[in-house]
Design an enzyme around this catalytic site. Structure first.
Site, short mmCIF file in Angstrom:
data_model
loop_
_atom_site.label_atom_id
_atom_site.label_comp_id
_atom_site.label_asym_id
_atom_site.label_seq_id
_atom_site.Cartn_x
_atom_site.Cartn_y
_atom_site.Cartn_z
N LYS A 69 0.81 -1.23 0.00
CA LYS A 69 0.00 0.00 0.00
C LYS A 69 0.84 1.29 0.00
O LYS A 69 0.42 2.31 -0.54
CB LYS A 69 -0.96 0.00 1.19
CG LYS A 69 -2.13 -0.96 1.04
CD LYS A 69 -3.14 -0.77 2.16
CE LYS A 69 -4.31 -1.72 1.99
NZ LYS A 69 -5.33 -1.56 3.04
N ASP A 105 -10.15 3.19 1.28
CA ASP A 105 -10.34 2.84 2.70
C ASP A 105 -10.94 4.03 3.45
O ASP A 105 -11.77 3.87 4.34
CB ASP A 105 -8.99 2.46 3.36
CG ASP A 105 -8.57 1.03 3.01
OD1 ASP A 105 -9.44 0.23 2.60
OD2 ASP A 105 -7.38 0.71 3.15
P1 NAP Z 1 -0.05 -2.70 9.10
O1 NAP Z 1 0.24 -1.58 8.16
O2 NAP Z 1 0.81 -3.90 9.12
O3 NAP Z 1 -0.12 -2.06 10.59
C1 NAP Z 1 -0.37 -2.87 11.70
C2 NAP Z 1 -0.40 -2.04 12.98
O4 NAP Z 1 -0.80 -2.89 14.05
C3 NAP Z 1 0.95 -1.45 13.36
O5 NAP Z 1 0.73 -0.24 14.01
C4 NAP Z 1 1.51 -2.51 14.32
O6 NAP Z 1 2.35 -1.98 15.31
C5 NAP Z 1 0.26 -2.98 15.01
N1 NAP Z 1 0.40 -4.39 15.46
C6 NAP Z 1 0.69 -5.44 14.67
N2 NAP Z 1 0.72 -6.57 15.42
C7 NAP Z 1 0.48 -6.19 16.70
C8 NAP Z 1 0.42 -6.87 17.95
N3 NAP Z 1 0.61 -8.20 18.02
N4 NAP Z 1 0.15 -6.16 19.07
C9 NAP Z 1 -0.06 -4.81 18.99
N5 NAP Z 1 0.02 -4.10 17.85
C10 NAP Z 1 0.27 -4.78 16.71
O7 NAP Z 1 -1.54 -3.28 8.85
P2 NAP Z 1 -2.80 -2.46 8.30
O8 NAP Z 1 -2.86 -2.57 6.84
O9 NAP Z 1 -2.79 -1.12 8.94
O10 NAP Z 1 -4.01 -3.35 8.87
C11 NAP Z 1 -4.36 -3.34 10.25
C12 NAP Z 1 -5.66 -4.14 10.44
O11 NAP Z 1 -6.73 -3.48 9.76
C13 NAP Z 1 -5.60 -5.56 9.85
O12 NAP Z 1 -6.25 -6.43 10.74
C14 NAP Z 1 -6.39 -5.46 8.56
O13 NAP Z 1 -7.03 -6.67 8.20
C15 NAP Z 1 -7.43 -4.42 8.95
N6 NAP Z 1 -7.96 -3.70 7.75
C16 NAP Z 1 -9.30 -3.80 7.52
C17 NAP Z 1 -9.85 -3.16 6.43
C18 NAP Z 1 -11.33 -3.26 6.20
O14 NAP Z 1 -11.76 -2.96 5.07
N7 NAP Z 1 -12.12 -3.60 7.19
C19 NAP Z 1 -9.03 -2.40 5.56
C20 NAP Z 1 -7.66 -2.32 5.84
C21 NAP Z 1 -7.12 -2.99 6.95
P3 NAP Z 1 3.92 -1.71 15.06
O15 NAP Z 1 3.98 -0.35 14.43
O16 NAP Z 1 4.46 -1.75 16.42
O17 NAP Z 1 4.41 -2.80 14.17
#
Ligand code: NAP
Length: 282
Positions: A69, A105
């Site tokens: 992304k 999004d």
């Molecule tokens: P990302 O860019 O990988 O970011 C993940 C975030 O979560 C980071 O801030 C990370 O912290 C934190 N994190 C990861 N593992 C963790 C843990 N075990 N404990 C605490 N914090 C943790 O992912 P993303 O694209 O933002 O997606 C995040 C979530 O949103 C996912 O579950 C995804 O499926 C969901 N999502 C849903 C939609 C929808 O349409 N509903 C759309 C997009 C995303 P660090 O900075 O410390 O690594």
């Protein structure tokens, strides 16, 4: 014979993506022939594969998912103001041999909040996470007039960086980093989980504290499973839970409309698509 359109989703790995299922349903329901491909593309292949796809002139567009992304930004010809604001692209529009990076999004988040009649003007939000999805949340809630956004993240340097990035853009919204397990003293209208906590394959935990404000909304971006620890905890504490499926569906409808034209009876379509996904995978 009707024209058949070509679209897809790029990511690595790509097997987990629900986008092919969403577009298969939309194609059948809207009687528009679309071939939608899951495209496993590694980061080092992004530049060449996108250029090849652009030169072929057969794609209407592609969705972009983890881990591309942010990395895809340098390979598109231009960004929409929304994608620029977020600093991430989740769809590319192929238009007259130009690749336009966009972010639906933000639309998915705003449409979900609108559906639940949530007004954020002058109110405070707590956001858990500082990744790509969290950035879309920052843009969405600032555009909706939130007064304050507290960002809490496992890696503090990332939440601090996000606060700086969005404070520069949205001068009427205050962005501050919040220490882990802390709850500010002021009233909070919305809690958003933008971490994968609670998602299949991740720890079954919730970032919500026991001091969360009653009656606030609790929006979990995680959609698989549909009922997460965050949502269950929120309900137990008297908050109003909202799952991530609505956002997923709205962002897909927004991609569809950009590539293939406006749809009618959007609420009815959204409901039918949610039921289809629930039955098929959730
Ligand atoms: P990302 O860019 O990988 O970011 C993940 C975030 O979560 C980071 O801030 C990370 O912290 C934190 N994190 C990861 N593992 C963790 C843990 N075990 N404990 C605490 N914090 C943790 O992912 P993303 O694209 O933002 O997606 C995040 C979530 O949103 C996912 O579950 C995804 O499926 C969901 N999502 C849903 C939609 C929808 O349409 N509903 C759309 C997009 C995303 P660090 O900075 O410390 O690594």
């Amino acid at each position: 014979m009707d024209k058949t359109y070509l679209a897809g989703v790029i990511g690595y790995p790509i097997k987990h993506s629900l986008s092919p299922l969403l577009f298969e349903f939309l194609s059948k329901k809207l009687k528009t022939p679309v071939v939608y491909l899951p495209l496993a593309i590694k980061t080092n292949e992004l530049k060449t594969k996108l250029k090849n796809a652009k030169d072929l002139c057969v794609f209407s567009g592609v969705n972009v998912t983890i881990p591309h992304k942010e990395k895809v930004i340098k390979h598109v010809d231009r960004l929409t103001p929304t994608a620029k604001s977020v600093g991430a692209v989740n769809l590319i529009h192929f238009k007259n041999q130009t690749l336009i990076g966009d972010n639906s999004d933000v639309y998915g988040i705003k449409e979900t909040l609108k559906e639940h009649k949530i007004s954020l003007r002058g109110k405070s939000v707590i956001l858990y996470g500082a990744g790509g999805a969290a950035k879309a949340v920052c843009t969405a809630v600032a555009q909706l007039g939130a007064k304050k956004v507290w960002i809490q993240n496992r890696t503090t340097v990332k939440s601090t960086k996000l606060c700086r990035f969005f404070s520069r853009q949205f001068t009427k919204t205050q962005f501050s980093s919040l220490s882990l397990n802390k709850e500010p003293k002021e009233k909070i209208a919305l809690y958003v989980n933008a971490t994968p906590l609670g998602m299949q394959g991740f720890p079954k935990k919730s970032p919500l504290t026991s001091l969360a404000c009653k009656n606030a909304f609790a929006f979990d971006l995680v959609y698989r499973p549909e009922s997460t620890v965050f949502l269950r905890d929120a309900k137990k504490q008297g908050l109003q839970p909202i799952g991530g499926l609505d956002m997923l569906i709205w962002q897909a409808i927004a991609s569809w409309e950009l590539w293939f034209g406006k749809v009618s009876q959007r609420q009815k379509l959204k409901k039918a698509l949610s039921n289809y996904i629930r039955k098929k995978v959730l």
